[in-house]
Write a protein that holds these residues in place. Structure first.
Motif, PDB file in Angstrom:
ATOM      1  N   ASP A  43       6.643  -2.855   8.145  1.00 31.44           N
ATOM      2  CA  ASP A  43       7.364  -2.988   6.871  1.00 31.44           C
ATOM      3  C   ASP A  43       7.096  -1.793   5.968  1.00 31.44           C
ATOM      4  O   ASP A  43       6.798  -1.938   4.765  1.00 31.44           O
ATOM      5  CB  ASP A  43       6.971  -4.291   6.168  1.00 31.44           C
ATOM      6  N   GLN A  44       7.188  -0.600   6.544  1.00 27.21           N
ATOM      7  CA  GLN A  44       7.034   0.686   5.867  1.00 27.21           C
ATOM      8  C   GLN A  44       5.609   0.999   5.421  1.00 27.21           C
ATOM      9  O   GLN A  44       5.352   2.085   4.892  1.00 27.21           O
ATOM     10  CB  GLN A  44       7.968   0.774   4.634  1.00 27.21           C
ATOM     11  N   ALA A  45       4.669   0.080   5.616  1.00 29.04           N
ATOM     12  CA  ALA A  45       3.282   0.314   5.214  1.00 29.04           C
ATOM     13  C   ALA A  45       2.484   0.824   6.410  1.00 29.04           C
ATOM     14  O   ALA A  45       2.465   0.185   7.476  1.00 29.04           O
ATOM     15  CB  ALA A  45       2.654  -0.965   4.666  1.00 29.04           C
ATOM     16  N   ASP A  46       1.847   1.972   6.240  1.00 31.73           N
ATOM     17  CA  ASP A  46       0.997   2.526   7.296  1.00 31.73           C
ATOM     18  C   ASP A  46      -0.094   1.520   7.653  1.00 31.73           C
ATOM     19  O   ASP A  46      -0.685   0.869   6.781  1.00 31.73           O
ATOM     20  CB  ASP A  46       0.382   3.837   6.780  1.00 31.73           C
ATOM     21  N   TYR A  47      -0.371   1.399   8.954  1.00 31.18           N
ATOM     22  CA  TYR A  47      -1.432   0.489   9.396  1.00 31.18           C
ATOM     23  C   TYR A  47      -2.738   0.760   8.657  1.00 31.18           C
ATOM     24  O   TYR A  47      -3.508  -0.155   8.372  1.00 31.18           O
ATOM     25  CB  TYR A  47      -1.665   0.644  10.900  1.00 31.18           C
ATOM     26  N   ALA A  48      -3.011   2.030   8.355  1.00 30.96           N
ATOM     27  CA  ALA A  48      -4.276   2.400   7.716  1.00 30.96           C
ATOM     28  C   ALA A  48      -4.402   1.840   6.304  1.00 30.96           C
ATOM     29  O   ALA A  48      -5.509   1.755   5.770  1.00 30.96           O
ATOM     30  CB  ALA A  48      -4.427   3.920   7.679  1.00 30.96           C
ATOM     31  N   THR A  49      -3.277   1.456   5.683  1.00 29.25           N
ATOM     32  CA  THR A  49      -3.323   0.905   4.329  1.00 29.25           C
ATOM     33  C   THR A  49      -3.549  -0.596   4.328  1.00 29.25           C
ATOM     34  O   THR A  49      -3.764  -1.187   3.268  1.00 29.25           O
ATOM     35  CB  THR A  49      -2.020   1.214   3.575  1.00 29.25           C
ATOM     36  N   TRP A  50      -3.495  -1.204   5.509  1.00 22.44           N
ATOM     37  CA  TRP A  50      -3.725  -2.638   5.612  1.00 22.44           C
ATOM     38  C   TRP A  50      -5.215  -2.921   5.790  1.00 22.44           C
ATOM     39  O   TRP A  50      -5.944  -2.152   6.403  1.00 22.44           O
ATOM     40  CB  TRP A  50      -2.997  -3.215   6.828  1.00 22.44           C
ATOM     41  N   ASN A  51      -5.652  -4.062   5.257  1.00 22.10           N
ATOM     42  CA  ASN A  51      -6.950  -4.585   5.661  1.00 22.10           C
ATOM     43  C   ASN A  51      -6.844  -4.980   7.128  1.00 22.10           C
ATOM     44  O   ASN A  51      -5.954  -5.752   7.507  1.00 22.10           O
ATOM     45  CB  ASN A  51      -7.300  -5.817   4.813  1.00 22.10           C
TER      46      ASN A  51
ATOM     47  N   ARG B 114      -8.523  -2.069  -0.214  1.00 26.87           N
ATOM     48  CA  ARG B 114      -7.101  -1.974   0.095  1.00 26.87           C
ATOM     49  C   ARG B 114      -6.329  -3.030  -0.677  1.00 26.87           C
ATOM     50  O   ARG B 114      -6.796  -4.164  -0.821  1.00 26.87           O
ATOM     51  CB  ARG B 114      -6.867  -2.145   1.598  1.00 26.87           C
ATOM     52  N   THR B 115      -5.155  -2.671  -1.141  1.00 29.13           N
ATOM     53  CA  THR B 115      -4.305  -3.617  -1.845  1.00 29.13           C
ATOM     54  C   THR B 115      -3.857  -4.714  -0.899  1.00 29.13           C
ATOM     55  O   THR B 115      -3.524  -4.458   0.272  1.00 29.13           O
ATOM     56  CB  THR B 115      -3.069  -2.892  -2.411  1.00 29.13           C
ATOM     57  N   LEU B 116      -3.851  -5.943  -1.372  1.00 30.46           N
ATOM     58  CA  LEU B 116      -3.434  -7.082  -0.560  1.00 30.46           C
ATOM     59  C   LEU B 116      -1.916  -7.067  -0.450  1.00 30.46           C
ATOM     60  O   LEU B 116      -1.203  -7.407  -1.405  1.00 30.46           O
ATOM     61  CB  LEU B 116      -3.928  -8.377  -1.196  1.00 30.46           C
TER      62      LEU B 116
END
Length: 582
Positions: free
Chosen positions: A395-403, A324-326
């Motif tokens: 902040d518009q980022a889906d939880y699934a895209t976070w580490n 995942r992107t940091l």
């Protein structure tokens, strides 16, 4: 044999890599097994030399020479056998170092529940022990049975055919044993896991069990579950013992027949006298690995089932290892877009089509009757569970895209029942960050800062050992109110931009209520987004918005004063909504 252990499902790559890392150990063990099995021929050759050369000629020097040779060969055999056992144990230790942490990470990170997930570490230990046990040694010896069969044919084709037929019969018994015992062993394993889980739950809640007079009832229930597990295990053992006995009987019969056949052939002059004993020993050695495999079959099947369970766990949690992107530190903009959560045993969803947005620094109070889905929504926002439909964004980022670990640094979560862990108060507040090589000075400073933000710094200092006061499992050693205040400090650790508080004042006294109100005010001042679920309405006086949940759906959402006026106007009976506990 090695290739059969390599899982091919997506997400199971760590398992395959760990097995490949142990491949050298396993190949060395297999190679030493070849030497061991060659040296097992030494007693046979010794007997042939004694009966064919020493006895007829009276050659004492020959006897001395062959005795020295066979003793050296047997000493080498014993040393190699010990070495291969140690190599397999080392393989198990290496596997533990490579996989134990990964398995624990997959278990804790799994969104699923159930017996297979709960017993994953037990499955891992079962497989690891099977890799270094007698079953593994028997499997290493099994491929060398044809070598002994070939030597039997070299003595005489009759002895070879007797060994071949005996080996085929033993193999058939082994297959029948596998087919009969496998389902029983799997049933016994599942029943045992269920019984152990129930036992651990009862032991962990023993105070409640005693206080409610449930001891005898829970003991009776546990004994019934244990009886089911023991019965299943006994059935598997009975079946295995039946086949083990049949195989032992057949092996002894074959040895006797080999002696008889050897004597007949010797009388006919077709083999030497020494070959009579050699034939019996060779046949016994040829079929011994099959007998050992059948004897260790329960352990082999359990190890194989355990490995299959681990494969399923890793396949179902494959997303955890996805790169995942940091992402940068979020400001706290929270968005729920059509979120839905299904309950496995209910037709009615826990949440359905929940959508709203909170700007950084805004606070939201969530109210509703019992079972409305408030705690489920809190867990969803905190990242403790995933939606079955829709998206939760920070902040518009889906939880699934976070580490997941990095996302958790930006979220503070106080669950309804606090949930502290065995360790010191400082370790609990700091989320045990000191265990991952974070400088202790930084951990100490952040823990004290979080405790001050939660208003419990002075309370902690009054404890016997202050921040170093040890707690038992479940936070044992603190009152319910103290535990809740420490859990609040943990939620505020590292100044998260999003804070979710589920019934944060349910166990607080007046002093704790004041500290909580001060902490919420400070959160709003520094621009954190705050979610509050409370049955005591005082803490909700500071929120900007109210959300009313009923049957998993939003029934009302808006400014606090507007929603409160609707409640007071009787559109929704206030006592029923505000005083409920999810």
């Amino acid at each position: 044999m090695l290739q059969a252990l390599f899982p091919k499902k997506p997400g199971t790559e760590p398992l395959a890599e760990a097995i490949r890392a142990c491949r050298a150990h396993l190949l060395f063990a297999f190679g030493f097994s070849a030497l061991v099995n060659v040296l097992y021929l030494a007693p046979t050759l010794y007997m042939m030399q004694v009966y064919d050369r020493v006895v007829p000629t009276g050659g004492i020097m020959t006897l001395l020479f062959v005795t020295v040779v066979v003793v050296f060969a047997l000493g080498t055999l014993a040393a190699l056998d010990h070495i291969r056992s140690r190599i397999l144990v080392r393989a198990g230790l290496r596997l533990d170092r490579l996989l134990a942490g990964t398995v624990l990470n997959r278990v804790i990170g799994s969104r699923e529940s159930g017996t297979k997930v709960a017993q994953a570490m037990r499955d891992f230990d079962t497989f690891r022990q099977g890799l270094s046990g007698q079953g593994a040694l028997a499997l290493c010896d099994l491929p060398w049975t044809p070598v002994y069969l070939l030597v039997c044919f070299m003595l005489h084709w009759t002895l070879g055919m007797l060994t071949l037929v005996g080996g085929i019969l033993l193999f058939i018994l082994a297959v029948l044993n596998e087919r009969s015992s496998k389902p029983r062993i799997e049933a016994a394993t599942q029943a045992s896991a269920k019984a152990y889980m129930a036992q651990e739950t009862i032991a962990g809640q023993s105070e409640v069990v005693r206080a409610l007079g449930m001891r005898q009832a829970m003991i009776t229930r546990q004994l019934k579950e244990r009886d089911a597990a023991v019965t299943a295990q006994s059935e598997a053992q009975f079946i295995g013992g039946r086949y083990t006995g049949a195989i032992k009987f057949l092996r002894l019969v074959l040895q006797s027949l080999a002696l008889g056949a050897g004597a007949w052939l010797a009388v006919e002059g077709q083999i030497s006298a020494g070959a009579i004993i050699a034939a019996s020993v060779l046949l016994s050695r040829a079929v011994q690995p099959i007998e050992q495999v059948v004897g260790a079959w329960n352990g082999i099947v359990q190890a194989r089932a355990a490995w299959a369970n681990l494969t399923e766990l890793f396949a179902s949690t494959a997303d955890q290892d996805r790169p995942r992107t940091l992402l940068p530190k979020p400001a706290g903009l929270l968005t729920l877009d059509g979120v839905g959560v299904r309950a496995p045993a209910r037709e009615q969803p826990l949440l359905r089509h929940v959508s709203f947005t909170l700007q950084p620094g805004e606070s939201l109070g969530i109210i509703g009757p019992s079972g409305a889905g408030k705690t489920t929504l809190a867990r969803l926002i905190a990242g403790a569970t995933e939606p079955d439909a829709g998206k939760v964004r920070l902040d518009q980022a889906d939880y699934a895209t976070w580490n997941p670990e990095r996302l958790a640094l930006h979220i503070g979560y106080l669950p309804q029942d606090s949930i502290l862990f065995a360790g010191t108060i400082k370790e609990n507040i700091s989320r045990f960050e000191g265990m991952i090589d974070t400088p202790s000075e930084d951990v100490d400073a952040r823990a004290i800062q979080a405790a001050k933000a939660a208003g419990c710094h002075e309370m902690i200092l009054k404890l016997p050992q202050g921040y170093d006061t040890p707690l038992g499992p479940g936070g044992r050693g603190l009152s319910a109110g103290q535990s809740q205040r420490v859990a609040l400090a943990r939620a505020l650790y590292r100044d998260p931009c999003l804070v979710v508080l589920d019934e944060p004042n349910s166990h607080l006294d007046a002093e704790g209520e004041v500290a909580l109100a001060s902490a919420i005010k400070a959160l709003k001042t520094r621009g954190a987004t705050v979610i509050l679920i409370a049955h005591r309405t005082g803490v909700l006086q500071t929120v900007d918005k109210l959300l009313v949940l009923r049957d998993g759906s939003i029934e009302g959402l808006g400014p606090r004063d507007e929603i409160a006026a609707r409640l007071q106007a009787g559109r929704q009976p206030a006592p029923r909504v505000v005083s409920s506990v999810n």
